[in-house]
Structures are given as structure tokens and as C-alpha cells.
Design an enzyme around this catalytic site. Structure first.
Site, PDB file in Angstrom:
ATOM      1  N   SER A   1       0.851  -1.179   0.000  1.00 15.07           N
ATOM      2  CA  SER A   1       0.000   0.000   0.000  1.00 15.07           C
ATOM      3  C   SER A   1       0.889   1.233   0.000  1.00 15.07           C
ATOM      4  O   SER A   1       1.513   1.562   1.011  1.00 15.07           O
ATOM      5  CB  SER A   1      -0.906  -0.009   1.237  1.00 15.07           C
ATOM      6  OG  SER A   1      -1.677   1.167   1.287  1.00 15.07           O
TER       7      SER A   1
ATOM      8  N   HIS B   1      -0.947  -1.345  -4.555  1.00  9.27           N
ATOM      9  CA  HIS B   1      -2.267  -0.990  -4.041  1.00  9.27           C
ATOM     10  C   HIS B   1      -2.280   0.515  -3.807  1.00  9.27           C
ATOM     11  O   HIS B   1      -1.548   1.028  -2.953  1.00  9.27           O
ATOM     12  CB  HIS B   1      -2.507  -1.758  -2.736  1.00  9.27           C
ATOM     13  CG  HIS B   1      -3.844  -1.508  -2.106  1.00  9.27           C
ATOM     14  ND1 HIS B   1      -4.960  -2.274  -2.396  1.00  9.27           N
ATOM     15  CD2 HIS B   1      -4.237  -0.594  -1.180  1.00  9.27           C
ATOM     16  CE1 HIS B   1      -5.982  -1.841  -1.675  1.00  9.27           C
ATOM     17  NE2 HIS B   1      -5.570  -0.819  -0.930  1.00  9.27           N
TER      18      HIS B   1
ATOM     19  N   ASP C   1      -4.430   3.786  -2.792  1.00 10.63           N
ATOM     20  CA  ASP C   1      -5.640   4.228  -2.102  1.00 10.63           C
ATOM     21  C   ASP C   1      -6.078   5.597  -2.590  1.00 10.63           C
ATOM     22  O   ASP C   1      -5.347   6.582  -2.465  1.00 10.63           O
ATOM     23  CB  ASP C   1      -5.385   4.305  -0.601  1.00 10.63           C
ATOM     24  CG  ASP C   1      -5.237   2.931   0.042  1.00 10.63           C
ATOM     25  OD1 ASP C   1      -6.115   2.076  -0.203  1.00 10.63           O
ATOM     26  OD2 ASP C   1      -4.261   2.712   0.778  1.00 10.63           O
TER      27      ASP C   1
ATOM     28  N   MET D   1      -8.864   8.421  -1.961  1.00 11.80           N
ATOM     29  CA  MET D   1      -9.859   8.877  -0.987  1.00 11.80           C
ATOM     30  C   MET D   1     -10.349  10.257  -1.380  1.00 11.80           C
ATOM     31  O   MET D   1      -9.559  11.116  -1.779  1.00 11.80           O
ATOM     32  CB  MET D   1      -9.241   8.919   0.415  1.00 11.80           C
ATOM     33  CG  MET D   1      -8.590   7.623   0.842  1.00 11.80           C
ATOM     34  SD  MET D   1      -7.884   7.766   2.500  1.00 11.80           S
ATOM     35  CE  MET D   1      -6.922   6.240   2.583  1.00 11.80           C
TER      36      MET D   1
ATOM     37  N   HIS E   1      -7.769   1.240  -5.021  1.00 14.14           N
ATOM     38  CA  HIS E   1      -8.769   1.067  -3.969  1.00 14.14           C
ATOM     39  C   HIS E   1      -9.542   2.364  -3.860  1.00 14.14           C
ATOM     40  O   HIS E   1      -9.086   3.333  -3.261  1.00 14.14           O
ATOM     41  CB  HIS E   1      -8.083   0.712  -2.641  1.00 14.14           C
ATOM     42  CG  HIS E   1      -9.051   0.477  -1.533  1.00 14.14           C
ATOM     43  ND1 HIS E   1      -8.647   0.331  -0.228  1.00 14.14           N
ATOM     44  CD2 HIS E   1     -10.396   0.354  -1.518  1.00 14.14           C
ATOM     45  CE1 HIS E   1      -9.707   0.144   0.541  1.00 14.14           C
ATOM     46  NE2 HIS E   1     -10.777   0.160  -0.221  1.00 14.14           N
TER      47      HIS E   1
ATOM     48  N   MET F   1     -11.954   4.604  -2.523  1.00 11.87           N
ATOM     49  CA  MET F   1     -12.778   5.003  -1.379  1.00 11.87           C
ATOM     50  C   MET F   1     -13.443   6.326  -1.729  1.00 11.87           C
ATOM     51  O   MET F   1     -13.126   7.388  -1.181  1.00 11.87           O
ATOM     52  CB  MET F   1     -11.908   5.081  -0.125  1.00 11.87           C
ATOM     53  CG  MET F   1     -11.481   3.698   0.358  1.00 11.87           C
ATOM     54  SD  MET F   1     -10.227   3.734   1.652  1.00 11.87           S
ATOM     55  CE  MET F   1      -8.740   3.721   0.622  1.00 11.87           C
TER      56      MET F   1
ATOM     57  N   MET G   1     -11.856  -5.275   4.510  1.00 13.57           N
ATOM     58  CA  MET G   1     -11.165  -4.258   5.297  1.00 13.57           C
ATOM     59  C   MET G   1     -11.021  -4.724   6.742  1.00 13.57           C
ATOM     60  O   MET G   1     -12.000  -5.123   7.369  1.00 13.57           O
ATOM     61  CB  MET G   1     -11.924  -2.938   5.249  1.00 13.57           C
ATOM     62  CG  MET G   1     -12.015  -2.299   3.877  1.00 13.57           C
ATOM     63  SD  MET G   1     -10.395  -1.900   3.187  1.00 13.57           S
ATOM     64  CE  MET G   1      -9.788  -0.698   4.384  1.00 13.57           C
TER      65      MET G   1
ATOM     66  N   ASP H   1      -6.994  -5.974   3.836  1.00 16.61           N
ATOM     67  CA  ASP H   1      -6.355  -4.654   3.831  1.00 16.61           C
ATOM     68  C   ASP H   1      -6.554  -3.973   5.174  1.00 16.61           C
ATOM     69  O   ASP H   1      -7.688  -3.732   5.579  1.00 16.61           O
ATOM     70  CB  ASP H   1      -6.966  -3.807   2.713  1.00 16.61           C
ATOM     71  CG  ASP H   1      -6.370  -2.410   2.640  1.00 16.61           C
ATOM     72  OD1 ASP H   1      -5.310  -2.172   3.255  1.00 16.61           O
ATOM     73  OD2 ASP H   1      -6.966  -1.564   1.945  1.00 16.61           O
TER      74      ASP H   1
END
Length: 232
Positions: free
Chosen positions: A15, A40, A42, A44, A74, A76, A145, A179
Site C-alpha cells: 500500500s 495498491h 488508495d 480517498m 482502492h 474510497m 477491510m 487490507d
């Protein structure tokens, strides 16, 4: 029971949110050189989760520097569909969205596949895993998660393991990701439960020897897969 897909294998996805973001490309390359199977990333939006990270322009900049890397996004973000086309155009390989962030899971998956990406679906700790049953055959992976999404460095939630166990029992060939707080201290629980796609942040990024940590994580998962296959 889902239809057969492929032989399971252990895959490690660092990550990169836990990396030195001022040197993002070199940090990503460091993880790939250490044996990462995928990266990975993220994303957001400050809405679905309280934090804000980066968007598709960063992915577009990273792609030419590591043309063969597998980028799992990922997402979000809410609505989940909002950035599908932009992420695909920027070079993303997998678009993992949240069940809680869309009113139309099949439609979201269809748009992802039409854009040329693999589709993943994720659930927050407070969401029951059974809600995913109708959609398992539509997606390429499920991401469980083990922290509340939105921030790195949280404590691993061991009470999420039954979700992974449920998925592995009912969908034996499914790629199941985990994760949040995954480290050398928690990998055995994840592997025993049936996770095979391991997202790890601080444990890799802050290690003096990420290659060794990565190999230990992968070996733990592979050993568990072999054991479970022998027990079938």
C-alpha cells in the site's frame, strides 16, 4: 458454490499510501524491485472517507515510469462510478470499489469491465459479508477491510477474519484480499482464514528489508493454501 476460476496463489500488494509520497515513483519501484506482485493505490475523496489522497493524474504520471506494474486502485469514493473512465484512461488495471458507495453494484462492475479493467469490491468492517453473495461471480476479487477505511496505521481487526472464512468456504476459488494492519504479526491469521491477496503498508514501507518481509508474507499464504488443498 462459485464456478472454478484458477489456481490460487499468494500475492503481495504494498500500500503505497504509507510510503514517502514526495518520492512516490521511486518508492513504487522499490516495492516492485523487492518482489511486489502489484501496487495498491488508495484513492480517498474526503467524502466517502474523511481523508483526501490523490486522483487519476498521479496514476497517469506513474504509469510510464513502471509500464508493466499492476495497479490496483482502492477507490474510497462516492459515488463509486465517478472515476472509472478517468482511472482506466490513466492506466489503472483493477478498480476496487466499495459496496457501500454505489446504488447499483452490477452496473458499476459492468462499467469497470467495459473500460477494460478488472473489478474488485470491498466492504467496510461494519458491513455484513453476506451482502456480497449475489455479486461474487461478477467481480475478480473481494477486499475485506480489517481497519476503518480512510487512514493508515490503524490496529488490525482480528474479528474480521470470519468474513474471510465465510468467503473461502462458499467461494473456494475466489481471490480474497485483506487490507489494514497486515504485518508479520497478523499474516498468519489472514492466511489461516483464507486470504490470498495481501495488502500491507507500514510493515513493508518502513522495513529495512521489504523483500524479506514480502517473501515471509507470501510464504505464509502459500503454505496455508497448500494445506487447505490437501485437506479438501
Amino acid at each position: 458454490m462459485s464456478s472454478p476460476r484458477k489456481c490460487l496463489s499468494g500475492k503481495i500488494g504494498p500500500s503505497i499510501l504509507n510510503s514517502d509520497l514526495s518520492n512516490l515513483a521511486s518508492e513504487c519501484q522499490r516495492m516492485l524491485d523487492s518482489g511486489a506482485d502489484y501496487l495498491h493505490l488508495d484513492v480517498m475523496d474526503g467524502h466517502f472517507v474523511p481523508n483526501l489522497t490523490f486522483g487519476h493524474p498521479i496514476v497517469k504520471c506513474l504509469r510510464p515510469k513502471m509500464p508493466n506494474a499492476m495497479f490496483e486502485m482502492h477507490m474510497m469514493v462516492e459515488p463509486a462510478e465517478r472515476w472509472i473512465e478517468d482511472m482506466a484512461a490513466s492506466g489503472a488495471n483493477m478498480y476496487t470499489f466499495h459496496y457501500e458507495a454505489t446504488q447499483d453494484v452490477p452496473g458499476c462492475v459492468r462499467k469497470i469491465k467495459e473500460a477494460g479493467m478488472k473489478a474488485g469490491i470491498s466492504i467496510k468492517p461494519g458491513t455484513k459479508v453476506e451482502v456480497l453473495d449475489p455479486f461474487i461471480d461478477l467481480v475478480d476479487t473481494v477486499l475485506i477491510m480489517t481497519v476503518e477505511p480512510g487512514f493508515g496505521g490503524q490496529k488490525f481487526m482480528a474479528d474480521m477474519m470470519p468474513k474471510i472464512e465465510y468467503l473461502r468456504e462458499h467461494f473456494s476459488d475466489l481471490d480474497i484480499g485483506v487490507d489494514g494492519g497486515v504485518s508479520l504479526d497478523t499474516i498468519q491469521m489472514c492466511a489461516n482464514a483464507g486470504a490470498n491477496m495481501i495488502v500491507s503498508g507500514s510493515a513493508l514501507m518502513k522495513s529495512d528489508n521489504p523483500r524479506e518481509v514480502m517473501q515471509t508474507l507470501r510464504n505464509t499464504v502459500e503454505d496455508s493454501i497448500q494445506k487447505s488443498q490437501l485437506e479438501r
